[in-house]
Write an enzyme that holds these catalytic residues in place. Structure first.
Site, short mmCIF file in Angstrom:
data_model
loop_
_atom_site.label_atom_id
_atom_site.label_comp_id
_atom_site.label_asym_id
_atom_site.label_seq_id
_atom_site.Cartn_x
_atom_site.Cartn_y
_atom_site.Cartn_z
N HIS A 1 -14.27 -0.61 -7.85
CA HIS A 1 -12.95 -0.27 -8.40
C HIS A 1 -13.04 0.07 -9.90
CE1 HIS A 1 -8.37 -0.94 -7.72
NE2 HIS A 1 -8.59 0.06 -8.54
N GLU B 1 -10.47 -6.81 -2.14
CA GLU B 1 -11.41 -6.65 -3.24
C GLU B 1 -11.72 -7.99 -3.89
OE1 GLU B 1 -9.81 -3.66 -5.86
OE2 GLU B 1 -10.19 -2.05 -4.42
#
Length: 530
Positions: A279, A261
Site C-alpha cells: 500500500h 492489510e
C-alpha cells in the site's frame, strides 16, 4: 482567551504543524493507544489522523467539543461518517494529495510487470544470470485499459501517451468529449477486458464495485494480459485472482492494495507471477507533505467557522469569491428568520436574487440552515448537521435562484411558513465597497437597516406617538437605541419598526412594550457571528 485544541494522533510531516500556525494548542497522542486517544479527545476541537487511528462513534462521543476530523490522506475507512455527521462534526480529507504518487506507482507496476524487473533483480541478487528467463514485452502499440477515468485515471492516461500505447477506458460517468480530450476511447467493461494487454483499475470502493473483477471477468481477459490495482483492496476478487494466476488464465498481476492489510496469508502474494507492494500509493514525501498541509488548512477554516472545500460530509467545492461575503450574511438572516417565527418552521425557501444567482450558490442554503438552528437547538450546529436537523424536523428546504434583482445588485431572502401556516420572510444585501450587511425587507415591509448584534422588531397599528412610548420604555431601562427605521404599507395601517440596540433586551421589558403600544409582534433577536 484559550486557544482551540488540535490533537495530532499520528506522525505527520513538519509542514503540517507549520501550516496550522501559532493560533492553536497543538497536542500529540498515539492514536493506536485507545485509552490515551479517548482521554485526549475529551477537550479536543480538532483531530488529525492518517489510517491507523479509529475515529468511530465511541471516539466521537468522547469528544464533546470536537468540530473537525481531518484525515491526512484519501480513504476514510477509519472514520464513522454517519456518527460524525449526527454530532455536527466535519470530516475532511486530502483528496488530491496523492494522485500523482498513485499514478506514478501504477506506471511503475505496469513497467515492472512488462519487463519482470523485480523478479530479475531478485534472481541476479541471488547470484543467477538468467537473461532468457526474463524476456519481457514492450508497451509500444499495446492496448492499455483504464477502469475508472477520474483524476488518477486521467493522469495515467496522460503519462501513458509517451509510450505510444492505445488507451481505452471504462467509466459510465465520463462523456465521449471528455474521453476525446484525454486521447482515450471509451468501451464497455467487457470489451475493455477482452481486448486489453494491460488493465489498471481506478474505481472508488462501493458495494457495486467491490469484487467487480471476479472469475468471469478474469477468464474473459487475454492469457497474455496483466492486471494492476493500486486503488482500493477488494475491487478484484482475490481468491479468483489467485486461481486465475495459478491456472495461467492471465499472465500476471500487480497489487498495492488488499482486502485485508496486511494480507491474512500468502496464498496470493507468494505466487511467482504477481508483483505486490505494501500500500505505497501515497507513500512519497511529496504526497505526505501535501496531505498534511491540505488538512491543516482545512482545520483552520473549520475552526474559524468557514466552509471547507474538502469536507466530505457537507457540500463542498470551491466557493466563488463573489459568493463568499454572502455566507455570514445568510447565516445572520437565518437567525433573524428563526427569531421572527412564532412556532415550528415547516418550510423554507432560500432565495438568491441578482447576478450571483448565475454562480454556484448552494453554500448559501447551508449557511441559512446553520443560522436558523443556531439559537433554536441545544446541540452544536454546523454546516454538516444543519441539513440533518432540518430533515429530522420534517422541514422542507428549497434553494431558489433568480438572476433579476430590481432594487439591489444582489438580494438574499429567506421565505417560509410555520406549522400553523403563518408566512414570514427576511431579506438582506451587501452594499458599498465595504460590503456592509443590511436588512432590506421583513415580512413584506421595505427597510434598510445595517445588521447589528441586537435587534428589536415590532409591528403595530400606525398612529401618532408610538415611537415616543417605546422610546421612553427602553430609555428608562437603560437600553440605548443605536438605529431605527419605520416602514408601513399604507397610512393608518400596520407599521413595522426595526431597532438596533446596544445590549440584549430582557423578555419582561418586551412584554411591557407590547402592552404599551398594543403591538401584534415584538421580538428581540440577538445575532451571533460565525
Amino acid at each position: 482567551m484559550a486557544k482551540p485544541i488540535v490533537l495530532i494522533a499520528e506522525q505527520l510531516s513538519p509542514a503540517t504543524v507549520e501550516a496550522l500556525g501559532p493560533d492553536f494548542d497543538i497536542r500529540e497522542v498515539d492514536g493506536t493507544d485507545r485509552a490515551a486517544l479517548l482521554s485526549a479527545l475529551a477537550d479536543a476541537n480538532a483531530v488529525l489522523i492518517r489510517s491507523a487511528t479509529q475515529i468511530d462513534a465511541e471516539a466521537i462521543a468522547a469528544a464533546p467539543n470536537l468540530k473537525v476530523v481531518a484525515r491526512a490522506g484519501v480513504g476514510l475507512d477509519n472514520v464513522d461518517l454517519p456518527a460524525a455527521t449526527e454530532a455536527g462534526v466535519m470530516v475532511v480529507n486530502a483528496p488530491t494529495s496523492n494522485i500523482i504518487s498513485a499514478a506514478e506507482l501504477t506506471i511503475g507496476h505496469i513497467l515492472s510487470l512488462a519487463r519482470h524487473i523485480p523478479a530479475a533483480h531478485a534472481s541476479l541478487a541471488a547470484g543467477e544470470w538468467k537473461r532468457s528467463k526474463y524476456t519481457g514485452t514492450e508497451l509500444y502499440e499495446k492496448r492499455v485499459g483504464i477502469v475508472g477515468l477520474g483524476r488518477i485515471g486521467a493522469l495515467i492516461a496522460a503519462r501513458l501517451q509517451a509510450f505510444g500505447v492505445e488507451i481505452v477506458a471504462y467509466d459510465p460517468y465520463v462523456t465521449e468529449s471528455r474521453a476525446q480530450q484525454l486521447g482515450v476511447t471509451l468501451l464497455s467493461l467487457d470489451d475493455l477486458l477482452a481486448t486489453s494487454d494491460f488493465v489498471t483499475i481506478h474505481m472508488p470502493k462501493t458495494p457495486e464495485t467491490t469484487g467487480m473483477i471476479g472469475a468471469a471477468q478474469l477468464k474473459a481477459m487475454k492469457t497474455t494480459a496483466y492486471i494492476v490495482n493500486v486503488a482500493r483492496g477488494g475491487l478484484i476478487d482475490e481468491a479468483a485472482l489467485a486461481a486465475a494466476l495459478r491456472a495461467g488464465e492471465i499472465a500476471g498481476a500487480g497489487l498495492d492494495v488488499f482486502t485485508s492489510e496486511p494480507p491474512a496469508d500468502d496464498a496470493l502474494t507468494s505466487l511467482p507471477n504477481i508483483l505486490v507492494t505494501p500500500h505505497l500509493g501515497a507513500s512519497t514525501d511529496e504526497a505526505q507533505e501535501k496531505a498534511g498541509v491540505s488538512v491543516a488548512r482545512s482545520v483552520r477554516l473549520a475552526l474559524d467557522g468557514e466552509l471547507v472545500p474538502d469536507a466530505v460530509n457537507v457540500a463542498g467545492g470551491v466557493i466563488d469569491p463573489v459568493v463568499r461575503p454572502g455566507i455570514p450574511l445568510m447565516e445572520k438572516l437565518g437567525q433573524i428568520f428563526a427569531g421572527l417565527a412564532d412556532g415550528a418552521l415547516a418550510s423554507i425557501d432560500v432565495e438568491v436574487h441578482g447576478e450571483i444567482a448565475e454562480l454556484d450558490v448552494s453554500v448559501l442554503k447551508l449557511a441559512a440552515l446553520k443560522g436558523v438552528f443556531t439559537n433554536a437547538v441545544t446541540e452544536h450546529v454546523s454546516y454538516v448537521n444543519a441539513p440533518l436537523l432540518a430533515e429530522q424536523r420534517g422541514m422542507s428546504v428549497r434553494l431558489v435562484t433568480d438572476p433579476v434583482s430590481e432594487d439591489y445588485r444582489n438580494v438574499l431572502t429567506l421565505r417560509g411558513a410555520t406549522s400553523d401556516g403563518t408566512r414570514l420572510s427576511v431579506s438582506g444585501t451587501l452594499t458599498g465597497p465595504k460590503q456592509v450587511e443590511k436588512i432590506v425587507e421583513i415580512d413584506g415591509y421595505d427597510v434598510e437597516v445595517p445588521l447589528a448584534d441586537h435587534l428589536i422588531v415590532m409591528t403595530y397599528t400606525d398612529r401618532p406617538g408610538i415611537v415616543a412610548i417605546y422610546g421612553k420604555v427602553f430609555g428608562d431601562a437603560k437600553i440605548n437605541i443605536a438605529g431605527m427605521q419605520i416602514a408601513r404599507q399604507q397610512k393608518g395601517g400596520q407599521a413595522l419598526s426595526v431597532l438596533t440596540v446596544d445590549s440584549p433586551v430582557p423578555a419582561e421589558l418586551l412584554d411591557t412594550v407590547r402592552e404599551a403600544i398594543d403591538a401584534t409582534l415584538v421580538r428581540a433577536i440577538d445575532v451571533v457571528a460565525g
